[in-house]
Write an enzyme that holds these catalytic residues in place. Structure first.
Site, PDB file in Angstrom:
ATOM      1  N   GLU A 143       0.816  -1.228   0.000  1.00 36.36           N
ATOM      2  CA  GLU A 143       0.000   0.000   0.000  1.00 36.36           C
ATOM      3  C   GLU A 143       0.846   1.273   0.000  1.00 36.36           C
ATOM      4  OE1 GLU A 143      -3.309  -0.400  -0.332  1.00 36.36           O
ATOM      5  OE2 GLU A 143      -2.947  -2.556  -0.353  1.00 36.36           O
ATOM      6  N   LEU A 144       2.028   1.176  -0.598  1.00 40.67           N
ATOM      7  CA  LEU A 144       2.982   2.293  -0.703  1.00 40.67           C
ATOM      8  C   LEU A 144       3.407   2.852   0.655  1.00 40.67           C
ATOM      9  CD1 LEU A 144       1.718   4.334  -3.809  1.00 40.67           C
ATOM     10  CD2 LEU A 144       3.205   2.335  -3.726  1.00 40.67           C
TER      11      LEU A 144
END
Length: 405
Positions: A143-144
């Site tokens: 999710e970065l």
């Protein structure tokens, strides 16, 4: 330069009620539901989108980048090998770059001990090698999720660059449309969240003042955007699942390469090409206490660790992991099965379902969850954790009794 990047992930969803089975996977994982969802999304998204992108590669020399989680690949192998074959065909074109991530799409980057995080990355590397004969140059965390420490770990593992969210909190007055570096000189690629979310979230929003979004309109926006690189990063399920076929999402994708080709200064590229052609324009500095992600309005880690339920679950899971690690030899031939189950429980979705935020953020969490409420998700997850812990302790007690005897 423009890069199109897609996250491809499906979690192992857990049983709402623990099954009476000595096999831990059957005991805790809802295989029937996972198969049903995987094949539904395959028919609506993975198969038609992969086939379309193969056509776009033939017709326009189109280039895309994928980060594919290990748990997705596991399910593709088990439930729908045609999906995996299509991804192999895409990689074989030479126009597709694979981006590394954590095998179990986990939150292990937030552990105090780096070992679990590194292990999850290395597992994913081995899977890419086995399935695609591919070694990724660029890393994107789950999710970065990003901070200086995570960037350094990725750099130490040999990656050339890392992806994260291009938000004002870290950029200030600067633009996300350039290449940057971390304090340890790791190259940092930033997602343009506005242009990404125009496709990922707003495409079907009839109350949006830019509705409908067409390929020619989007290409105009890209052409008018200043900077050196525009990184578009969205969920792959955007095509056909989040936005149904009837919304026009496939027509948008089909005509986008043609519309982009009208502008001589626009070039669709793989992320490695960006690294080769561009020089960093500055430093991105993110303390551990201000870790960022691409999730929710806050774009921090509160989507997974923002309430008491999530923190209790997270700490209990780490406690069990420590017990497994300390007793590896005593668990004998059961160790692999136990460790595999522990890794499945690490998947970030298990914490995402427990989120209790309000307004539009909560709508997104509810959309992805197979539980009625976040409290149901918490009760289920904690029930599994304690049952799992009891199972391990019973094995260890049995082993200790054998040693005493």
């Amino acid at each position: 330069m423009i890069t199109f990047n897609f996250e491809v992930h499906q979690p192992h969803r857990l049983n709402k009620e623990i099954k009476a089975s000595e096999n831990l996977f059957d005991r805790y994982v809802d295989k029937k539901l996972n198969k049903e969802i995987f094949n539904r999304v395959a028919e609506k998204c993975y198969i038609p989108t992969n086939e379309l992108i193969l056509e776009l590669i033939d017709d326009y020399d189109f280039k895309v980048n994928y980060s594919i989680s290990g748990v997705f690949i596991e399910q593709a192998i088990e439930f729908n090998e045609y999906v995996l074959d299509l991804f192999k065909d895409l990689v074989d074109t030479g126009n597709v770059e694979l981006i590394a991530e954590t095998y179990h799409h986990s939150l292990t980057s937030l552990y105090e001990d780096e070992e679990e995080f590194i292990n999850d990355i290395e597992m994913h590397r081995e899977l890419y090698k086995d399935i695609f004969n591919y070694r990724a140059k660029v890393f994107r965390n789950t999710e970065l999720i990003y901070n200086n420490r995570i960037a350094k770990i990725a750099k130490d593992l040999g990656f050339e660059a890392i992806f994260t969210e291009g938000i004002e909190r870290i950029l200030g007055w600067r633009s996300p449309n350039y290449l940057y570096v971390s304090p340890d000189n790791m190259k940092v690629l930033l997602r343009n969240y506005r242009l990404s979310d125009d496709i990922g979230f707003r495409f079907s929003a009839r109350d949006w003042d830019q509705y409908p979004l067409t390929a020619d309109k989007y290409a105009i926006w890209l052409a008018a955007t200043p900077g050196e690189v525009i990184n578009i990063y969205i969920d792959y399920e955007t095509f056909g699942e989040h936005h149904w076929k009837e919304s026009g999402i496939f027509e948008f994708l089909r005509y986008l390469p043609y519309e982009i080709s009208k502008y001589e200064h626009l070039e669709v590229a793989n992320v490695s090409e960006v690294l080769e052609k561009l020089e960093p324009k500055g430093e991105i500095f993110v303390h551990e206490f201000s870790t960022i992600s691409w999730a929710d309005t806050e774009r921090d880690v509160s989507a997974w660790l923002g309430n008491r339920m999530q923190i209790i679950s997270f700490e209990k899971l780490k406690e069990i992991g420590k017990m497994i690690k300390e007793n590896k030899d005593k668990l004998g031939n059961k160790y692999y099965e136990i460790y595999k189950m522990y890794k499945i429980l690490e998947t970030s979705d298990n914490f995402y379902y427990q989120c209790t935020k309000g307004l539009s953020d909560m709508d997104v969490h509810n959309y992805f969850s197979h539980f009625n409420t976040p409290f149901d998700a918490y009760a289920c997850y904690l029930n599994i954790l304690y049952d799992f812990e009891y199972y391990i302790k019973q094995l260890l007690n049995k082993e200790n009794n054998l040693l005493i005897a």
